[in-house]
Design a protein around this motif. Structure first.
Motif, PDB file in Angstrom:
ATOM      1  N   ARG A 459     -10.834 -14.914  17.534  1.00 35.69           N
ATOM      2  CA  ARG A 459     -11.085 -14.400  15.969  1.00 35.69           C
ATOM      3  C   ARG A 459     -11.220 -12.624  16.199  1.00 35.69           C
ATOM      4  O   ARG A 459     -10.689 -11.750  15.747  1.00 35.69           O
ATOM      5  CB  ARG A 459     -12.176 -15.069  15.456  1.00 35.69           C
ATOM      6  CG  ARG A 459     -12.485 -14.108  13.876  1.00 35.69           C
ATOM      7  CD  ARG A 459     -13.271 -15.352  13.181  1.00 35.69           C
ATOM      8  NE  ARG A 459     -14.563 -14.966  13.853  1.00 35.69           N
ATOM      9  CZ  ARG A 459     -15.401 -15.998  14.354  1.00 35.69           C
ATOM     10  NH1 ARG A 459     -14.881 -17.311  14.343  1.00 35.69           N
ATOM     11  NH2 ARG A 459     -16.565 -15.842  14.856  1.00 35.69           N
ATOM     12  N   ASN A 462      -8.109 -10.701  17.374  1.00 36.28           N
ATOM     13  CA  ASN A 462      -7.275 -10.549  16.185  1.00 36.28           C
ATOM     14  C   ASN A 462      -7.785  -9.409  15.391  1.00 36.28           C
ATOM     15  O   ASN A 462      -7.216  -8.692  14.660  1.00 36.28           O
ATOM     16  CB  ASN A 462      -7.159 -12.047  15.775  1.00 36.28           C
ATOM     17  CG  ASN A 462      -6.156 -12.887  16.450  1.00 36.28           C
ATOM     18  OD1 ASN A 462      -5.508 -12.476  17.097  1.00 36.28           O
ATOM     19  ND2 ASN A 462      -6.225 -13.995  15.912  1.00 36.28           N
ATOM     20  N   THR A 463      -9.244  -9.521  15.154  1.00 32.86           N
ATOM     21  CA  THR A 463      -9.929  -8.614  14.152  1.00 32.86           C
ATOM     22  C   THR A 463      -9.484  -7.168  14.868  1.00 32.86           C
ATOM     23  O   THR A 463      -9.128  -6.053  14.052  1.00 32.86           O
ATOM     24  CB  THR A 463     -11.143  -8.895  13.958  1.00 32.86           C
ATOM     25  OG1 THR A 463     -11.455 -10.059  13.342  1.00 32.86           O
ATOM     26  CG2 THR A 463     -11.855  -7.935  13.025  1.00 32.86           C
ATOM     27  N   LYS A 464      -9.700  -7.140  16.099  1.00 32.04           N
ATOM     28  CA  LYS A 464      -9.697  -5.576  16.721  1.00 32.04           C
ATOM     29  C   LYS A 464      -8.204  -5.113  16.711  1.00 32.04           C
ATOM     30  O   LYS A 464      -7.886  -4.117  16.418  1.00 32.04           O
ATOM     31  CB  LYS A 464     -10.318  -5.650  18.130  1.00 32.04           C
ATOM     32  CG  LYS A 464     -10.154  -4.522  18.878  1.00 32.04           C
ATOM     33  CD  LYS A 464     -10.770  -4.469  20.162  1.00 32.04           C
ATOM     34  CE  LYS A 464     -12.276  -4.843  20.130  1.00 32.04           C
ATOM     35  NZ  LYS A 464     -12.990  -4.362  21.332  1.00 32.04           N
ATOM     36  N   GLN A 467      -7.568  -3.803  13.196  1.00 33.76           N
ATOM     37  CA  GLN A 467      -8.234  -2.832  12.931  1.00 33.76           C
ATOM     38  C   GLN A 467      -7.441  -1.558  13.784  1.00 33.76           C
ATOM     39  O   GLN A 467      -7.250  -0.364  13.285  1.00 33.76           O
ATOM     40  CB  GLN A 467      -9.579  -2.731  13.300  1.00 33.76           C
ATOM     41  CG  GLN A 467     -10.351  -3.584  12.320  1.00 33.76           C
ATOM     42  CD  GLN A 467     -11.902  -3.636  12.898  1.00 33.76           C
ATOM     43  OE1 GLN A 467     -12.292  -3.542  13.958  1.00 33.76           O
ATOM     44  NE2 GLN A 467     -12.533  -4.635  12.009  1.00 33.76           N
ATOM     45  N   THR A 497      -0.701 -11.407  14.939  1.00 32.03           N
ATOM     46  CA  THR A 497      -1.209 -10.495  13.314  1.00 32.03           C
ATOM     47  C   THR A 497       0.078  -9.905  13.042  1.00 32.03           C
ATOM     48  O   THR A 497       0.357  -8.832  13.219  1.00 32.03           O
ATOM     49  CB  THR A 497      -1.979  -9.586  13.959  1.00 32.03           C
ATOM     50  OG1 THR A 497      -1.544  -8.885  14.952  1.00 32.03           O
ATOM     51  CG2 THR A 497      -3.485 -10.318  14.285  1.00 32.03           C
TER      52      THR A 497
END
Length: 636
Positions: A459, A462-464, A467, A497
């Protein structure tokens, strides 16, 4: 940049899962007897003996009747009412088990829920503890029958048990289809033997039939203080295979499982426990070897052989269950990719995971060497199963309330009696902690940590990526006016992503300074259902001239296969020539950041798991000779 070996032919035919429920009721009932009931079917080897021995000294007639009553009503209430009549109805497209029920609960809530996911993870993790203990305690119990038939073989009990266990795990890579043909007939003979042994002894002490009155079990529990509670932990051994009824539902369907229990397996077990109780009333001296001494002298050696075969089948059931559970966990993103070998060309569910197989073997061998006998192992048995049963009850509340539209009040009212019984069993088994009961908790705890760290790490990555990476929409607009060179062919980029530009695409553009004429962003999604219909497998969208997006949807029991998906897509009129397509795969090298959102020990553990993750090219069945890998460093 690396390339692999020859790819499978592009003409590979689409495989569809054979419906196991279309084979006729009789074969399915017979199959469920062999596979589903292997675990619970071997519990007479040790459940009655351990329950009576925990009383201390020689139990009185009323105590024996009370304990048999607890065993009988545990089978009736926990197995028959809770699982066979109620929980089996909570099927996820015909599938059952902790992770299937978790997915069903998530679907009922219509949004991801961390508490539900946490319960699913705990239930799955505890199953691994049970899967390691079951072969050890079952095989040892069966081989210990040699003490009765041939006392001189006593020093060889452990070596013989180890030889059987090692052979069991060594043959897993060959698949279970051939052996499975014999499971049903062998277990049918086993249950017939159980029933006959029981019937032959009920006449020794007909008063054992008073055990059918639940008041006798209630009297024993309330009149013996802590002893009654301790015995309850051993009584639970009689229902340790109940969770398998639900977990293995997808192989046979709920109706065959229900018919097998109500018409054959359940009555055989009840008769055997009543017969063992009557035999113990008639001659209390037989308690240390109650099961095997209840057979005639001439039948003891054949019974040991039959019991050993039955325990091998019980062990096989939890091994294949562990394989299936691991596959589900990988597809749901709870574990890194592991090597999965398909051992049948026609049955998709027959799989072999070498890593899981050998780790389980090491665990089982260590347990046998450490405990040496089944009674000591039985003390460690039960906590994992009771924990899984508690998880099943809690998740069932969510499914009943929101999935079946019962409402929370009715769901709680129905499930609470079962939950209270599950908690009573769990509390009774927790008394075994000092005697080895900590082992399944340690095993389960390690699995929970691994899953939690993996979920959190993925998680955060994927968030990084979302961004830091460029928006795909912005990138496509920039490419419309760019003078970058275009080369013939199709480039496919795999990414988790799809809203951002895959790092492999950016690296290809940066280093090679070219774009392909056709660029396709591919994302593989796992749904909260076991299987996704072929008609709903592919979501294809043209984003702009030269750019498209493909989302592939798979169930958590399905095998992702990119080539098969492209063949299916081609049949809808979208042309893809696999041999003129280049698949770009990003190879991420993960490093710990100076200031990570994860504790250092977690980030280090996640990095090690990621490094040992099975190769994406093989896992998704990507043609290896059409692959270009581009590496990049990522900090976590």
């Amino acid at each position: 940049m690396t390339s692999g070996q020859a790819a499978p032919a592009a003409e590979t035919q689409l495989k569809t899962r054979e419906n196991p429920h279309s084979k006729g009721m009789a074969p399915l009932v017979l199959g469920s007897i062999g596979v589903v009931y292997g675990d619970i079917g071997t519990s007479p080897l040790y459940a009655m003996k351990e329950s009576l021995l925990h009383v201390g000294g020689v139990p009185s007639a009323s105590e024996i009747i009370g304990i048999v009553s607890l065993l009988v009503w545990s089978l009736i209430f926990v197995v028959t009412v809770k699982y066979v009549m109620l929980v089996l109805r909570a099927d996820n497209q015909g599938e059952g088990g902790a992770l299937s029920l978790m997915a069903l609960a998530q679907k009922a809530l219509a949004k991801p829920n961390r508490i539900i996911m946490g319960l699913g993870i705990v239930g799955a993790a505890l199953f691994y503890g049970d899967a390691i203990l079951t072969p050890a305690v079952s095989v040892l119990s069966a081989v210990e029958g040699l003490k009765v038939a041939a006392p001189g073989l006593d020093p060889y009990i452990v070596p013989i048990a180890l030889a059987v266990i090692i052979a069991l795990y060594a043959v897993q890579s060959f698949g279970t289809s051939l052996v499975a043909r014999f499971f049903g007939p062998i277990m049918s003979v086993w249950f017939i033997a159980l029933a006959l042994i029981g019937l032959s002894h009920i006449g020794d002490a007909p008063q054992i039939l008073h055990a059918l009155n639940p008041i006798n079990g209630f009297w024993f529990m309330t009149s013996h203080g802590i002893v009654g509670f301790t015995v309850l932990g051993s009584v639970f051994l009689a229902v340790t295979g109940a969770e398998a009824l639900y977990a293995d539902m997808g192989h046979f369907g709920k109706r065959p499982i229900q018919f097998a229990w109500l018409g054959f397996v359940g009555p055989a077990l009840l008769l055997n426990y009543l017969g063992q109780g009557a035999f113990a009333l008639h001659d209390p001296a037989v308690l240390p070897n109650l099961f095997f001494l209840s057979a005639p002298d001439w039948a003891r050696v054949p019974l040991v052989i039959l019991a050993t075969m039955a325990t091998i089948i019980a062990g096989q059931a939890v091994i294949t269950g562990a394989f299936s559970l691991t596959q589900q966990a990988i597809q749901l993103g709870l574990l890194p990719r592991l090597q999965i070998e398909y051992t049948s060309e026609t049955e998709q569910g027959q799989i072999y995971l070498p890593t899981v197989n050998w780790l389980m073997l090491i665990g089982v061998v260590l347990l046998v060497l450490f405990f040496q006998d089944s009674s000591s192992l039985a003390a460690a048995y039960g906590i994992a199963v009771t924990g899984t049963m508690v998880v099943t009850s809690l998740l069932a509340v969510v499914v009943f309330a929101y999935g079946w539209k019962w409402g929370l009040g009715l769901a709680v009212a129905v499930v609470t009696p079962f939950l209270l019984i599950d908690l009573a069993y769990l509390a009774a088994n927790l008394l075994k902690l000092a005697d080895g009961g900590y082992l399944p908790l340690v095993i389960g705890g390690c699995i929970v940590v691994l899953m939690a760290v993996w979920v959190r790490g993925v998680r955060l990555l994927n968030t990084k990526a979302a961004q830091q990476n460029l928006s795909l929409e912005t990138f496509i607009k920039a490419m419309e006016t760019s003078s970058v060179s275009r080369v013939a062919g199709t480039a496919m980029y795999l990414t988790s992503t799809p809203e951002t530009v895959p790092s492999a695409l950016l690296h290809n553009l940066k280093h090679n300074r070219v774009l392909h004429e056709r660029n396709v962003i591919v994302t593989i999604r796992t749904e909260n259902t076991p299987y996704v219909p072929l008609a709903e497998r592919i979501d294809y969208r043209e984003l702009a001239p030269g750019f498209a997006r493909i989302a592939l949807h798979y169930g958590f029991l399905e095998e992702p296969n990119l080539v098969q998906a492209l063949i299916q897509l081609r049949e809808t009129g979208v042309k893809f020539d696999v041999m003129s397509t280049t698949f770009f795969v990003g190879r991420r090298r993960i490093r710990s950041a100076a200031r990570s959102e994860m504790p250092r020990w977690q980030s280090q553990l996640f990095i090690k798991m990621a490094r040992h993750s099975y190769d994406m090219i093989d896992y998704y069945r990507i043609p290896a000779n059409r692959v270009v890998e581009l590496g990049t460093y990522v900090t976590l």
